[in-house]
Structure formats: C-alpha cells, structure tokens
Design a protein around this motif. Structure first.
Motif, PDB file in Angstrom:
ATOM      1  N   LYS A  40       0.837  -1.201   0.000  1.00  0.00           N
ATOM      2  CA  LYS A  40       0.000   0.000   0.000  1.00  0.00           C
ATOM      3  C   LYS A  40       0.874   1.254   0.000  1.00  0.00           C
ATOM      4  O   LYS A  40       1.743   1.414   0.846  1.00  0.00           O
ATOM      5  CB  LYS A  40      -0.915   0.010   1.225  1.00  0.00           C
ATOM      6  N   GLU A  41       0.591   2.150  -0.939  1.00  0.00           N
ATOM      7  CA  GLU A  41       1.397   3.363  -1.063  1.00  0.00           C
ATOM      8  C   GLU A  41       0.624   4.629  -0.699  1.00  0.00           C
ATOM      9  O   GLU A  41       1.207   5.686  -0.539  1.00  0.00           O
ATOM     10  CB  GLU A  41       1.928   3.500  -2.497  1.00  0.00           C
ATOM     11  N   SER A  42      -0.698   4.543  -0.616  1.00  0.00           N
ATOM     12  CA  SER A  42      -1.498   5.743  -0.344  1.00  0.00           C
ATOM     13  C   SER A  42      -2.731   5.337   0.456  1.00  0.00           C
ATOM     14  O   SER A  42      -2.979   4.152   0.687  1.00  0.00           O
ATOM     15  CB  SER A  42      -1.915   6.416  -1.658  1.00  0.00           C
ATOM     16  N   THR A  43      -3.503   6.336   0.882  1.00  0.00           N
ATOM     17  CA  THR A  43      -4.726   6.063   1.634  1.00  0.00           C
ATOM     18  C   THR A  43      -5.918   6.700   0.937  1.00  0.00           C
ATOM     19  O   THR A  43      -5.773   7.658   0.165  1.00  0.00           O
ATOM     20  CB  THR A  43      -4.639   6.609   3.065  1.00  0.00           C
ATOM     21  N   GLU A  44      -7.102   6.183   1.228  1.00  0.00           N
ATOM     22  CA  GLU A  44      -8.329   6.731   0.672  1.00  0.00           C
ATOM     23  C   GLU A  44      -9.409   6.713   1.742  1.00  0.00           C
ATOM     24  O   GLU A  44      -9.375   5.871   2.651  1.00  0.00           O
ATOM     25  CB  GLU A  44      -8.779   5.931  -0.552  1.00  0.00           C
ATOM     26  N   PRO A  45     -10.369   7.639   1.681  1.00  0.00           N
ATOM     27  CA  PRO A  45     -11.417   7.671   2.702  1.00  0.00           C
ATOM     28  C   PRO A  45     -12.405   6.527   2.532  1.00  0.00           C
ATOM     29  O   PRO A  45     -12.693   6.103   1.413  1.00  0.00           O
ATOM     30  CB  PRO A  45     -12.095   9.030   2.465  1.00  0.00           C
ATOM     31  N   GLY A  60      20.014   6.971  11.814  1.00  0.00           N
ATOM     32  CA  GLY A  60      21.263   7.637  12.161  1.00  0.00           C
ATOM     33  C   GLY A  60      21.010   8.856  13.012  1.00  0.00           C
ATOM     34  O   GLY A  60      20.195   8.849  13.913  1.00  0.00           O
ATOM     35  N   ASN A  61      21.706   9.941  12.714  1.00  0.00           N
ATOM     36  CA  ASN A  61      21.598  11.144  13.528  1.00  0.00           C
ATOM     37  C   ASN A  61      20.564  12.131  13.004  1.00  0.00           C
ATOM     38  O   ASN A  61      20.458  13.242  13.506  1.00  0.00           O
ATOM     39  CB  ASN A  61      22.963  11.847  13.590  1.00  0.00           C
ATOM     40  N   ARG A  62      19.794  11.706  11.980  1.00  0.00           N
ATOM     41  CA  ARG A  62      18.802  12.644  11.441  1.00  0.00           C
ATOM     42  C   ARG A  62      17.673  12.829  12.443  1.00  0.00           C
ATOM     43  O   ARG A  62      17.224  11.908  13.095  1.00  0.00           O
ATOM     44  CB  ARG A  62      18.240  12.108  10.129  1.00  0.00           C
ATOM     45  N   THR A  63      17.208  14.047  12.538  1.00  0.00           N
ATOM     46  CA  THR A  63      16.078  14.325  13.419  1.00  0.00           C
ATOM     47  C   THR A  63      14.872  14.800  12.650  1.00  0.00           C
ATOM     48  O   THR A  63      13.811  15.003  13.227  1.00  0.00           O
ATOM     49  CB  THR A  63      16.461  15.415  14.457  1.00  0.00           C
ATOM     50  N   GLU A  64      15.012  14.981  11.352  1.00  0.00           N
ATOM     51  CA  GLU A  64      13.874  15.442  10.565  1.00  0.00           C
ATOM     52  C   GLU A  64      13.151  14.263   9.955  1.00  0.00           C
ATOM     53  O   GLU A  64      13.649  13.151   9.915  1.00  0.00           O
ATOM     54  CB  GLU A  64      14.297  16.431   9.467  1.00  0.00           C
ATOM     55  N   SER A  65      11.955  14.489   9.461  1.00  0.00           N
ATOM     56  CA  SER A  65      11.168  13.434   8.840  1.00  0.00           C
ATOM     57  C   SER A  65      11.657  13.191   7.428  1.00  0.00           C
ATOM     58  O   SER A  65      12.457  13.946   6.883  1.00  0.00           O
ATOM     59  CB  SER A  65       9.700  13.869   8.813  1.00  0.00           C
ATOM     60  N   PRO A  66      11.171  12.117   6.786  1.00  0.00           N
ATOM     61  CA  PRO A  66      11.596  11.811   5.432  1.00  0.00           C
ATOM     62  C   PRO A  66      11.318  12.925   4.437  1.00  0.00           C
ATOM     63  O   PRO A  66      11.971  13.021   3.415  1.00  0.00           O
ATOM     64  CB  PRO A  66      10.771  10.559   5.094  1.00  0.00           C
ATOM     65  N   THR A  67      10.326  13.759   4.752  1.00  0.00           N
ATOM     66  CA  THR A  67      10.013  14.850   3.820  1.00  0.00           C
ATOM     67  C   THR A  67      10.796  16.107   4.131  1.00  0.00           C
ATOM     68  O   THR A  67      10.627  17.128   3.466  1.00  0.00           O
ATOM     69  CB  THR A  67       8.517  15.179   3.896  1.00  0.00           C
ATOM     70  N   GLY A  68      11.610  16.050   5.177  1.00  0.00           N
ATOM     71  CA  GLY A  68      12.400  17.222   5.531  1.00  0.00           C
ATOM     72  C   GLY A  68      11.736  18.124   6.548  1.00  0.00           C
ATOM     73  O   GLY A  68      12.309  19.103   6.979  1.00  0.00           O
ATOM     74  N   GLU A 108       4.194   9.278   6.086  1.00  0.00           N
ATOM     75  CA  GLU A 108       5.499   9.698   5.585  1.00  0.00           C
ATOM     76  C   GLU A 108       6.625   8.769   6.049  1.00  0.00           C
ATOM     77  O   GLU A 108       7.623   8.583   5.342  1.00  0.00           O
ATOM     78  CB  GLU A 108       5.792  11.129   6.064  1.00  0.00           C
ATOM     79  N   TRP A 109       6.469   8.177   7.234  1.00  0.00           N
ATOM     80  CA  TRP A 109       7.517   7.320   7.785  1.00  0.00           C
ATOM     81  C   TRP A 109       7.337   5.854   7.407  1.00  0.00           C
ATOM     82  O   TRP A 109       8.093   4.991   7.887  1.00  0.00           O
ATOM     83  CB  TRP A 109       7.576   7.464   9.304  1.00  0.00           C
ATOM     84  N   LYS A 110       6.392   5.552   6.540  1.00  0.00           N
ATOM     85  CA  LYS A 110       6.184   4.150   6.172  1.00  0.00           C
ATOM     86  C   LYS A 110       7.407   3.524   5.495  1.00  0.00           C
ATOM     87  O   LYS A 110       7.700   2.342   5.734  1.00  0.00           O
ATOM     88  CB  LYS A 110       4.936   4.010   5.292  1.00  0.00           C
ATOM     89  N   PRO A 111       8.171   4.242   4.659  1.00  0.00           N
ATOM     90  CA  PRO A 111       9.403   3.639   4.116  1.00  0.00           C
ATOM     91  C   PRO A 111      10.377   3.214   5.207  1.00  0.00           C
ATOM     92  O   PRO A 111      11.062   2.189   5.078  1.00  0.00           O
ATOM     93  CB  PRO A 111       9.989   4.756   3.244  1.00  0.00           C
TER      94      PRO A 111
END
Length: 339
Positions: free
Chosen positions: A165-170, A329-337, A301-304
């Motif tokens: 699953k790559e997306s969501t729908e209502p 690692g040391n990243r503190t931001e989300s995958p989208t930045g 966004e964090w599913k990967p």
C-alpha cells in the motif's frame, strides 16, 4: 453472538458497547442498512467524541492502521459495528479467539481483517458517543497492551498487504454529520509526565532493546525535559511515530519478549497523551481533528522507514547502526524534511 447469527441465518448483525448512554434506535438502522441495501460487509462507527476520549485510537490505532492498510476508518476500535453474514463466516473460521484478540483486541481485529482481506468497508455517522469514559492516564494500561499487541500481531499476518500500500483513501460515510454536546473528561497531565519520567530510568534497558538508537536518544532528551521542564512538556510527532514503528518491529523480532515490550510502551504512550493535552487544551473539536490528521500524515510519511526496519531486522547489531537504514542515524527530521 456471531455463532447465533449464523445459526439463525441472519443476513446482518450489529454489536454495540454495553456502557453507551447516547445510543438511539437510529444507530441500529445506520449500522445495518449499508449491509442490507448497499452491499457492504463491515460498517464502522463514525461519531464525535470528547477530544480526550479515545486517546489510544487517536494516537496509535487510527493513524497506524490507516497508514498500513490504506483505508481511513476513523474509529477502528469504536465498539459499534455492523457485519454481514459473509464476514461473520470469515470471523468464525479464525482460530485466535482464545488470545488477547477476544478481549480488548477484538474491535481492531475485526476491522483489520475486513480491510486487509478485501471485504467492503464503510462508516456510519452516529452522532455523539457518550459512555463511561476513563482518564487515559490511569485506566487504560491493559487495554493499550491488548489492542496494540493485536495490531502488531496482525501486522505480521498481513505484511504482504500493507507493504504494497502506497497511499490512503477515505472510507465511504453514511448518515448526516452534525455537531453535538459532549461530556467533559478530566486528564491528570502531571501524573502522566511523572510516570514517564520515573519509567525512563526503570525501563531504559527494555526501551533500548526496542528502539533504534536515534529514537532512543530522542526519548532520553524527552525524559530530561520531563525532569527539568523549560516550558510545556512536548513530544514531536516524528519521535512518537518512530517509537510506535520501532516497537512494532521489536514485537516481530523478539517473540519471547512481546509481553514486556508492549507493556513498556505504556509510559511512552502517557508521555504522548500528556503532550497532546498540553498542545490542544484551548483547541475546539475541528482544530483537534486537524491535529490528528497531521499525525496521520506523519505516520504515512515514515512508512518507508517501517518497511526497511521490518524487512531488515539485522540492521542493528549490538546497538550499532549499519549503513543503508533509511531515515535513521543522527537525522532528526522526517523523510520529507519537516522538522
């Protein structure tokens, strides 16, 4: 109930919580009609609740199941459901009725099976849910463990479904939405923060086993904030999402320690609820719903990151980070930045 429905040849069956004070005759119609006349197999409830009622749903179960299985069912553990004869037969063929599924885990078990196995799922708006609500800081430990344990267990059974699953729908919504009055709920924020701060020392070893080192560093910083506050206690969405996803992977990775792992999540959940209460204290219902929507998008966004940790359980060996673990690692931001 399901066996009786089958024995009676019922075309549809609905179940409601026993402590409801806001149920009306229309609820039965709204839970049954989509099955009888629109061909649906599973009708989930959709209703207005106090912003601090349903904190397990709002902080874990709704955003996680939505991100996993791609369907936005707002109350996956709501307690009221309509079920078709076809779906009842499927439930009765299962062999996990003697597990935690048959206790607090039953609602999310029913919802997940219906979505993951391709049954037709919708929602019906029922108005307000008024029942014997509990302080999320004092009464929900057993429920949290059984519900979350059921979600994590089902993640393993249906991993081939959610990984694709790559997306969501209502989910389609029946009924007319309208505003309603709700009973107030008192929340003891200080007690929740104190429980988290105390547990940060007692449970450090368990948390270190479950959490990625980068996530653990965020939890340790949050514990320092709880002990020596510089302002209102606050947990970032990205940290909370990583905690939940790391625990899901640890649950899969350590079958013999599952009880301890899930139980230790309670203190972190209380920290999240305390942060949510501080943040939404002056918000109205629509603003709170927008805030929950933001958390849901963060889970998506964090599913990967979840896929990578789930599929590569050896990414951490003796606490050391291996190369190739995305968004860690040391990243503190989300995958989208986003921070």
């Amino acid at each position: 109930i399901f066996q009786l429905a089958r024995n009676l040849g019922a075309k549809a069956c609905c179940v409601v919580d026993s402590d409801l004070r806001s149920i009306t005759p229309e609820w039965i119609d709204l839970l049954i009609r989509p099955i009888m006349f629109a061909g649906y197999d599973f009708v989930a409830p959709y209703y207005h609740r106090h912003k601090y009622d349903g904190t397990i749903t709002n902080s874990i179960v709704y955003p996680l199941t939505r991100a996993l299985y791609g369907l936005r069912v707002r109350q996956p553990i709501g307690g009221e459901f309509g079920i078709s004869a076809r779906l009842i037969e499927r439930y009765l063929k299962r062999d996990d009725w003697e597990t935690d599924v048959a206790r607090y885990g039953i609602d999310v078990w029913m919802t997940t099976i219906a979505i993951a196995e391709g049954f037709r799922v919708c929602q019906s708006f029922l108005g307000a849910k008024l029942h014997d609500a509990k302080d999320p800081g004092s009464d929900l430990s057993a429920m949290l463990q059984q519900v979350v344990g059921s979600v994590f267990l089902l993640m393993q059974e249906y991993e081939n479904v959610w990984q694709q699953k790559e997306s969501t729908e209502p989910a389609e919504l029946f009924g007319f939405r309208f505003d309603v009055g709700l009973d107030p709920i008192h929340v003891n924020v200080d007690r929740m923060i104190q429980t988290f701060a105390r547990s940060a020392g007692e449970l450090r070893e368990v948390w270190s086993m479950a959490l990625h080192p980068a996530t653990m560093r965020g939890v340790e910083e949050l514990a320092r904030q709880a002990v020596t506050p510089q302002g209102p206690f606050h947990m970032e969405d990205d940290l909370w999402v990583r905690i939940v996803l790391d625990f899901a992977c640890a649950y899969k990775r350590s079958p013999l320690s599952r009880g301890v792992i899930v139980k230790s999540l309670t203190a972190l959940y209380l920290a999240r609820v305390a942060s949510f209460v501080n943040e939404t204290e002056t918000m109205v219902a629509s603003e709170v719903e927008d805030r929950i929507e933001k958390l849901c998008l963060t889970f998506e966004e964090w599913k990967p990151y979840l896929r990578q940790r789930w599929n590569n359980p050896e990414a951490l060996v003796n606490g050391e980070e291996k190369e190739g673990l995305e968004y860690a690692g040391n990243r503190t931001e989300s995958p989208t930045g986003r921070g």
